[in-house]
Structure formats: C-alpha cells, structure tokens
Motif scaffolding. Sequence first.
Motif, PDB file in Angstrom:
ATOM      1  N   LEU A   1      -7.497   3.084  -4.261  1.00  0.00           N
ATOM      2  CA  LEU A   1      -6.948   4.427  -4.430  1.00  0.00           C
ATOM      3  C   LEU A   1      -5.574   4.341  -5.079  1.00  0.00           C
ATOM      4  O   LEU A   1      -4.818   3.401  -4.845  1.00  0.00           O
ATOM      5  CB  LEU A   1      -6.830   5.128  -3.073  1.00  0.00           C
ATOM      6  N   ALA A   2      -5.267   5.342  -5.867  1.00  0.00           N
ATOM      7  CA  ALA A   2      -3.970   5.390  -6.529  1.00  0.00           C
ATOM      8  C   ALA A   2      -2.859   5.452  -5.481  1.00  0.00           C
ATOM      9  O   ALA A   2      -3.038   6.041  -4.415  1.00  0.00           O
ATOM     10  CB  ALA A   2      -3.909   6.603  -7.435  1.00  0.00           C
ATOM     11  N   ASP A   3      -1.724   4.849  -5.802  1.00  0.00           N
ATOM     12  CA  ASP A   3      -0.617   4.828  -4.847  1.00  0.00           C
ATOM     13  C   ASP A   3      -0.188   6.236  -4.462  1.00  0.00           C
ATOM     14  O   ASP A   3       0.196   6.499  -3.335  1.00  0.00           O
ATOM     15  CB  ASP A   3       0.576   4.073  -5.445  1.00  0.00           C
ATOM     16  N   SER A   4      -0.266   7.142  -5.426  1.00  0.00           N
ATOM     17  CA  SER A   4       0.155   8.513  -5.127  1.00  0.00           C
ATOM     18  C   SER A   4      -0.716   9.128  -4.038  1.00  0.00           C
ATOM     19  O   SER A   4      -0.313  10.064  -3.370  1.00  0.00           O
ATOM     20  CB  SER A   4       0.078   9.359  -6.395  1.00  0.00           C
TER      21      SER A   4
END
Lengths: 439, 235, 303, 331
Positions: free
Chosen positions: C127-130
């Motif tokens: 998953l994207a860090d954001s």
Amino acid sequence: MFSMIKKPAARGIAVSACAALLLSGCGGVVKEDGKKADPAADLPDAEIVSPIAGMECKTDAEPTGDPIVVGGSLSLTGPLAPTATLHKAVGDLVVEWVNDCGGIDGRPLEWKVLDDQGAPATVTSNYERLIGDKVDFVMGPYGGAAALAGAGPVTRAGYAYPTATNGAPDKLIGENHFPSWHIGGGVEDPTKMFAAQAQTFVDAVKSGANPPKSVFYATSKFPTTLSYTASTKPALEDAGAKTVGDVEYDLGTTDFSSIAIRIQNADPDLVYVGGLGADITNLYQAFDAIGYTPKGIYVALPAPAAVQGLGDKADGLLLSSIYENHPPLGDTDVAKYFAKSYSEIAGKEKLFPLVETQAAAGFSAWQILLTGINEAGVDNKAVIDWLNGHDVETLVGTANFDGFNNYGSDFTRVAQIQDGKRVLVWPEDVAGAEIDEKP
Amino acid sequence: MLEVRDLVVNYGEAAALRGVDMTVRSGETVSLIGANGAGKSTLVKALMGMQPVTSGSVLLDGEDISRRQASDRPKLGMAIVPEGRRLFKDMSVKDNLRLGLHDAAARRRGADGLDLAYDLFPILRKRSRQLCGTMSGGEQQMVALGRALVSRPRLLILDEPSLGLAPIVVAQVFEVIEAVVAQDVTVLLAEQNMHRALSLSDRGYVLADGSVVLEGTGTELLQSDRVRTAYLGES
Amino acid sequence: MSVSSMALAQTLLNGALLGCLFGSIALGLSVKWGHLGVADFFHLSLTLLGAYVTYSLVSEQLWDPFLTLVVTVPAFFLIGVGVQWIFLALKAEAFTALLITFALFMVTESAVSMIWSPDLLNLRPMLADSFTTSLRLPEPLPQLAVQPVDLLALVCAVVMVGVSAFALGRTRSGRAVQAMRQDSEIAQTLGVRVVPLTLAVSGLAASTAAVAGMVVALRMPLSPSLPLQWIGAVVVATMLGGLGRPVGALVAAIVVMMIQNAWSLWFPPQWSPAVAFGVLFLFLAGGPAIRFVRESMTARRLA
Amino acid sequence: MNARIDRALAGNVGGIVGCAVLAIALVPTLGSDYVVAFGFQFVTWIALALSWSLFSGNSGYASFGHGVFFGVGTYATAAMLRHTDVPFVVVLVVAGVSAAVLAVIVGLAVFSSPRFAGDLFGLITLAMAFIVITVVSNLAFLDGGTGVFVREQAVGSWIGSSTGNLFIVGTLIAAGTALVALAASVSRWGAALRSIRDDEGVAESLGVPTYRYKVLTFAVSAGLAGLAGAPQAIFLGYVEVGAVFTLNIPLLVIMMTILGGITRWWGPLVGAASVVVVRELLLDIGSPELSQIILGAVFVLVIALLPHGISGSLPRSLTRRKAPATEGAHR
C-alpha cells in the motif's frame, strides 16, 4: 471529557474521511512499484551435496529396495498450520534430497505425514497409528504441546524422537528425545533452562552501544512465550533495565491498540514482545494508528512472513532466532543447497521462501535422525544409543545430547532486521553483523 | 364471482374439507358459519392460497386460482382480515397499513392510499406511529381491517373478526363491516357469532365436519332449527 | 497505572474505529439472522474470502482495492443467493441452517488454506505510504491520530449500515422484509413474494461481506483461521444490537470495542476476551433480573 | 405389553454391558497400541456425543458448550493431580462434579427466561466457552497459560501406567453414558424432555416442571462430559488451554449427533462411530485440506438427504425391537 472532545473529533474525522476518499479516488492506495520483491531472488546457485556429514552423495545411483519409512504428525490444518506446513515442506525436501543422493545405504527414504489439526489427542493417536503401521522411524510434530503428546507412544515403542520445535524443553521426554532447537541447553536443572536462553538475550543487548534502561513487556498467553518472558524479565532487571510495564494478552489477539497506547505512555527503550505469528504485524498496526515509533523492539517467535510484511518499519527489530541464512552458518555447501531448494519448494507452497529459525530447526532435526540412521543402521535402539554418545553436525551448529532432556548445547541466538535483511547479531561466533542500536 | 367446486383439503391423512361447493356472487355478502373445527378457517386459507388444495377447484371470475400462490391474491383483487388479526406487531400502524398497498395492483386500485383507513378509523391517524403490538385488541382489529381495505379489494374475506374481542368492541367491528358491506365490495365472512353474521349477510353456508350441511339466505338460516344442531356439530 | 486523558481518548477512538469494521461484518450477520432466521456463520467466512480475493487482485493484478468490489460484490451476491436457495430447497430449520453454515465455515477455512496457503499474507507493504501513515486530527486535538484505513472502515460501515437501515425501514421492499419475518403467511397474502425477497436479502447481506472483506485485507494480515477470532466480537455485537437492526449492530460493535479497549488500558489485557461476553451476559441477564425484581416486589406489595 | 418392553429394555442394557465388558476384555489385551489409543478416543467421542444428545438432542436446546464441560473435566483432573494425592476415583468424581456445577450455574441463569431458547441458547453456551477459556488461562491454580504437564504427576499410578487402563476407564464412562441415554429414552424423564423439544409451552401447561428438568439434565449431560474429560488429561500428558478448549470439539460432537440422528438413543453412538472412522480414513488421502472439505461436504449432504440422521433413516424392520420401548415412554 467526552463533551470536550466530541465535536472537534467528529469534525476531524469527517475531514480525514474525505481525505481518505480523495486518496482512493486518485488511485493512491497501491504503491506504484507494485509487486513485492522476492526475498529469495538473489540466492546463489548451489551444487547438490550430501545433507549430512559422513555420507556420500551418489547422484548417479538410484536407491533400491524397501524404503526406510519415517512417520510424522503435523497440524496441517487449523490455526497452527502456517508453520506446520513449512515443516512438511522441509520433510518433503529432505526426502527428495536424500533419494537424489542415492538414498541411505542405497535404500530410498519415504516420509509419511498425518494431519492432526493441532489437536494433541490426535497427535497421540497418529503416532500410535504410525507405529502400528511399522514405520521405521518417526519425526516429531510441530509445537510444544504436540511434541509432548507424541512423546508418550513414541517413547513407549522405543523409537528415537527427533523434534524441531519443542517449546517446553523443561518437560522431560527421555533419552530418546533429540531436539534440534536447543533452548537453554547444557544445564541439568530444568527450571534453569529458560534462564539460559534469557542470558543470551541479555548479553546481546548489552553488547550494543545503548543497552536499554527501561523495558516494557507484552506477552502472549502461550506456554513458550510466557516462559521466555518469565526468565528474561529478571535477567534484564539484573542487567539494570527497569521494568516500566508488563502485560499479558490472549493468544490470537489482533487488536493491540490499548497495549500500544500503554507502550506509548511508558515510552521504554525496549519493547519486549513475547509474541508469535502475526502479533508483531498487528502491534505495528496499532503503533501506526497512534503514530508511535518504538525506540527498540524485540519479538520472541514472529512468523517470518509477518516480519517481512512490515517492510521498512521492521528495520532494527530484534527477534529470537537460531539460524539466519548468512555466513558463517550459511556458508557451507549443505546450507547453500538447502537454501536454494527450500526457496523453490516454499515458493511453490506459497510460504516464506528464506530459511530462518523454523526451516533450519526442521532441517536440523532431519539431519540428526539421518546421521543416526547412517551411523547406526535402521534400528531405533542403536540410533538412540549412537546419538546419545556422539555430536551431530547440523545446519544450526554442533548438537550434543548431554543435558537435561537431551538439550546439550544452547542455540538461542538474537537476530536483527538490518536494511531489510535478517541477520544474526549474537552470539559473536555465528553473528553476521553487529547489533545496531539507534542512539 | 367466486365459485368453489368440490374442494378437498387434507392435512396429512386427516381430511379437513371433504368436497365443499360454494358460490359468492358479485356484490353479495356471504357468511360462512359453523362450530370451531368445522373447517371454516381451512376453507378461508385455501381460498387465499395459504393452504395447499388436495383436489377440487376455486374459480374467480371463471379462472381456477386454487393453485396460484398466496402472493397473487392482491393482483386478483382479494384481501383478507385474518383470524387473530395477525398484525406485524413490531411495526407501526402506518407501516402495517402501507403493507396493504405493497402489491402494484393494490396500489393502482387503492389510489386514496392510507387515507381510506384513516377516514374509516380516525384514531389510527393519531396513532400512526405506534407499534401495533402495543395496541388493544379492538384497535388492532381496526388496523387489520384498514390493512385489507386500503387496497380496495373486490373480494374481502374476514376470518372470525369478532374472536377474542370484548362485546362492545365486537359491536364496533360489525358496524365497520356493515359500512363495508354497504359499499359494493363482495364480502365473505367466516364467523362463529352466527346471529350477527347472518343478520348482515345476503346468504350463508353452514359448515360441519368439513362439508356444507346447509345453505340459504340469511333470514332463512336464522330461522332454521337445523342451523342450531348443525352449528353445535350434533348432526 | 495512571493513564492520561489523551491516551484514553485515543484508545476509545481506536476501539470505535475497529468497532466500525466489526460492525460492518456484524451487519450482514444481523440482517440474515434477524430477517431470514439464519445465524449464518458462513458470513464470516465470506468476509475472509472477500479479503483474500481482494489480496490476490491487488497484489497480483495490481488492481485498485476499490476496483475489486466490481468483481467481489456481484460474485458474493450470487453466493449469498445460492446458499439461501439451498436452505429453501432443503426447507432447513434454523438449527439445521446454523449447522450447514458451520460446515461451510469449516470447508471455507480449508479451501482458503489450500488456495492461498495457510501462511500469513499481508497487503500492507504494497500500500502507498499515504494510505498507511496515520493522520493527526486537526486542532485542537493534534495528539489524536487515525489511520486512513480505519477511516475507510468508518465510511464503509456508515454507508452500508445507513443504506441497510434506510432500505429496511423506509422502502417498500424493506417493510416487506420485516413483515415477512414477523408473519410470512400474511405477508404473502399482501403480495409479498417470499422466495425472491429472501434470496435478494441473502445476496445483499453476502455482498456486504465483500466490502468488509476489502477493508479487512487493507487492515490486517490474513490467515485462514481469522474468522474464529472474529466470532466473539461479531456475535456479541449482533446480539447486543438487536437481531436484524443494522444501526444497533454497528453501535453495539463500536461500544463493545470501546469498552474492551478501555478495559485493556486499565486492567490486564489478557482478561479482555471475557469483557465482550461479560457485557453480553450483563445485558441478557439484566433484562430478566430487573423484571424478576420488579415482579417479586409487586407480589410482596400485593401480599 | 409390559413384558415386551421389559424384555427389550433388558436386551438393551445387556447389549451395552456386554459390549463394554467385551471391549474391556479384548481391546487392551489383543489390540496393538494404536488400536487401544484409537479405541480410547473412540469411546471418548461416543461418551461425548451421547452425553450431548442426552440434553441437547432430547430437549432441542443445542449447546455449543460441550467442549467446555469436557475441558473443565480435563482441567479439574490436571489440577487435582498437581495439587493433591487423592486416588483417581476421587479425581474422576471431582471432574464430573465440577463440570456439572458449572452447568447448574449456567443453566439456572439461562433457563430462567424463555428468551434464551433456540440459537440464542447456542450462542450463550458459546459465550460461556470464551469466558471459561479466559478464566482458566489466567488462573495459575488451573493453568495460568503455561500448560500443565500431567504425565509427571500421573506417572506411577495405575491410570497413568498404560493406555489400556485409560481405555478401560473411558469405556466404562461411555457405557455409563449409554445407560443414562437409554434410561432417558424409556423413562418419564426423557419423555418430559422430548415434550419440551416438541413444544415447551404445551409441556409446561401439561405440568412438566420444565425449568427443573432442563437444569438437571443439562447438569447430568455436562457431568458426563466432565467425566470423559478426566482420562483425557492423562492421555494428553500435557494440558494446554489452546488444545483443550478448541471449538472443534463441540462442533464435531454436534455433527456426530446430527449425523447419527436423535430419534433413537443410540443414534449419537452411530454418528460418533462414523465420524471417527471417516476422519481416520481421510487421513490417508494425503491432502488434509481436502479431507476437511470432504468431511464438511458429507455433513451438508447428510443433512440434506437424511434429515433424521443415520439411525432415523434405517428401515423400521431393523429397529422394530426398540419401537415398543419408545412407545412405552409416552404412556
């Protein structure tokens, strides 16, 4: 207090909820670089060699005659299945390996494994059944309770009982017990066994630049982890680390938020997690939720996939281990070939593809049994006698069977995740790197 | 309008109806009387498709509807006020009445919507949000009548509307039934309370032990000695 | 152990958000149990299955997690319809249906373990860090943090529960569902078609498992035996909330998880599994006990 | 008529006693260790299935807590062996009584309100399981989470010396359970329970003291399960919460009973035998997941095709001998 926070919190949630939805709208949920890297990708190729010392690998000879049958029980379904499946894969690998090498004394090796669903009562009857079916040897099951449940029939029938994962070393099995995972070995007093393993850990943290002055203990209600913590806590206290928190939690807990908040509140130098399986992932999830980063963290029996899944966050994480795939232990021909073939079979079974504690312990148990057979022949009594009198070279080190319950040496080691890789950091003779403690 | 021919209903091996013949003409009010267990309820259930028919037929305007499902009844213009009212007790008065208009055909006919019921029973308007389970028996009977009437059925079947009600409430209920009868609704009224039933009916059938033992106009039956014996199940 | 009020607020917030996830799982169970009379444990397995399918589509096909719903929601609708059809065809009584769902529960666990391996699977690294970095609440509460995935759980729970509650209470079909549960025979005479309605409700309930499963996949590491760990919280929420009441189930799940979290903050966490059931027992025993006391007091006064 | 009933009854009692005596005489002496160990598990499952059915099958209140009573028996035994020196007979009694006491406490509360019938009862018993697990794993006196090594304590005693002796005890418990189940099938007690299953309201209006019957039978059923748990502690050697209180136990027991059928007292016995044997045979197919799937599928199929279970679907000619006995219960 409720009325104080209620409205702003609600507004904040609404704002953040919109943010979350926006994020998803932009397709920003999945990382662009996508698929995870295969941790086993850069393993070197390896030539087949004999899996044990004292045996020659004859790749051109087909094994003939009656097979030597090894029976075993593993909890291939149920909650313990993740690790038990790994031990099944190791067994399959060893059998293929030995037969590729022309078998033992020219006879093929065969392995017959029954599922016990994690129920000790079924472990007992599975071993009775295997013995009734006249298997030549047995291999121990997965887990402490299972190992003890299987010990009854196996011991009574006079079989050698190699185990990879007996998490209750202080419970006596007998002279026929040959563990490969030596917890606190070498002592004659069973109550001191866990203390020996605890000392190794204390020495490891003391070797670092900044030994912890405060420790928070969170322990799963699981026999092995409870024993670990019970012995580690006084040892660390003696070494000057103050206990700033000590909680136990139910086996299978997935919601760690309250424990995470307790830890955040205490903000210790070291979080000692007597946890197993996915506990560490769930604990980090809870840390993430409150935006806390522990200063130092140790975890007792984590699933390798769980540690791997933490990604960058795992850097610096300490864990108990008996083997990691690097020199000096991983530098032998046997270790290289095992690492290569294990990554292949594990990939097929969708398991964590690197050799670590569990796979190494499993393989070492096979090495002990096979060495015994190779040296003493297909006879359990002879094998038991031979093993009790000799050392065995295994993947995880030289095993001898002199101490209480045949735990002759101590294989407790401490590993750390450094730059995404698992590496032993203690004791020095097997370490691949120094312990890295951030200031 | 409604014609029942040689209708047989068995419960397992026991016969509940043994070949009933009956006719209800358009605009008529017909009573179905008989002792407890004579087969009235079984007949009503068979007409509404709530009870599988063993043999025989039920014709509505010449079409055999005996094998059609219960849920087709609103489309056919039939509605029932069941024995014991059987309201949806955990739902409000309004929702109960609305269910009377669940079917698309029912909504087409009942263009007035719930007002029909509210005008008939003004108290229901006031209590429209009350849960039916908390109402008195008489009030519940009003909801049950309302639920059946909002769809302006062509054939209304009333099963024991006075059962278990206080005498004064029974009088109220029958007043409403008379008002309904006065409109051009065809009514089939199954009742143990034979005097009241017969006095507002054009004709009546007397059931005993699963068969029709007598039929005639309301006044005829009221004066007949045999009704009494049949009613008491002594024949 | 002294606990700051911020720590308490944070733990309650976390509990509430986790409650949202359990509430969305309990939603389907509550609807099926309350309105179709089936205590469907297979619903938990479906949630797990949804999580695994999401995992595969995201990790192997690189789909956006939300896009997976396009596949899982309709597929689960069909599964829900199919299972209910079996119950109808068998004319299964409540207990028989319960047993069948338990058998399916067992079968799914094994099937998942066969297809995806029993080892842990974790979508988080992908998953994207954001999406995995927690957000600070805006002033005046910057000390409190939430995770985007928990907010997603909140949004999904509120939307699904809201839609279900609206559909059940305010639409014609919803009223028909309620009527059918209370008196199926009379509902039929009013034109309610029981079979299609039952199948549709079961299908929709199963669809919610697809959404909940997606949240699960984003929220926690997956293993085939996960549903066993949910049973406690989900069943307690379903029963406390009142069978068949979507809002009740969500509120109960939130309250139970908040209590459980607060308990774990103050008292030994190892007792927390008993807390949810303790609450349930108090609730169940409370009603009769109060009535008993009231009745015996009245009786004494009369005597 | 009466004579016939008595003869049928005597036949049944004779059958149970005969089978038990035969098993005790033959299995430990002639059977291999595997046969004895398998036999021990076999009779334990039979005792569990019959005791579950005694209450749940007869009254229609399906309990998911049977594994707890079994586990309480196991833990009571472990605790007694660890903390005291009393003979095994006493341990056995304590195991049974502890389980029964727990059942009485739960039963008194749960049966006090008609709300807790049907699936709600099932889930309350499930909740009880979770609570008991938490308590046992947190009380050091019982376990404390580290498990209890029973083998150390049992070593040297008659019961701990061989699986054959465990088999004898297990068989006696199973036979005793069977006798109780038989008694329930022919007595007024059983008839009263079955009237609760058919229609509790009617039963009550006919003067059946349903509350008392339910609590007592629940306790007897639990006590028998607790008894069966006692030798299990010694069989396991090492008692651990995670293994003793798994949800699999009540599920399998229910499965056995439903498979066997509850219309005849010996239905659960047939069910237990079939499940145990099928599970053992499935071990050979090599894929544990597949065997679980097959077991689940078979279960669904049996529910679909044999709604009255195996015993209820046998042709009447096979079971005619039992028929008068059941009629007798309804006199």
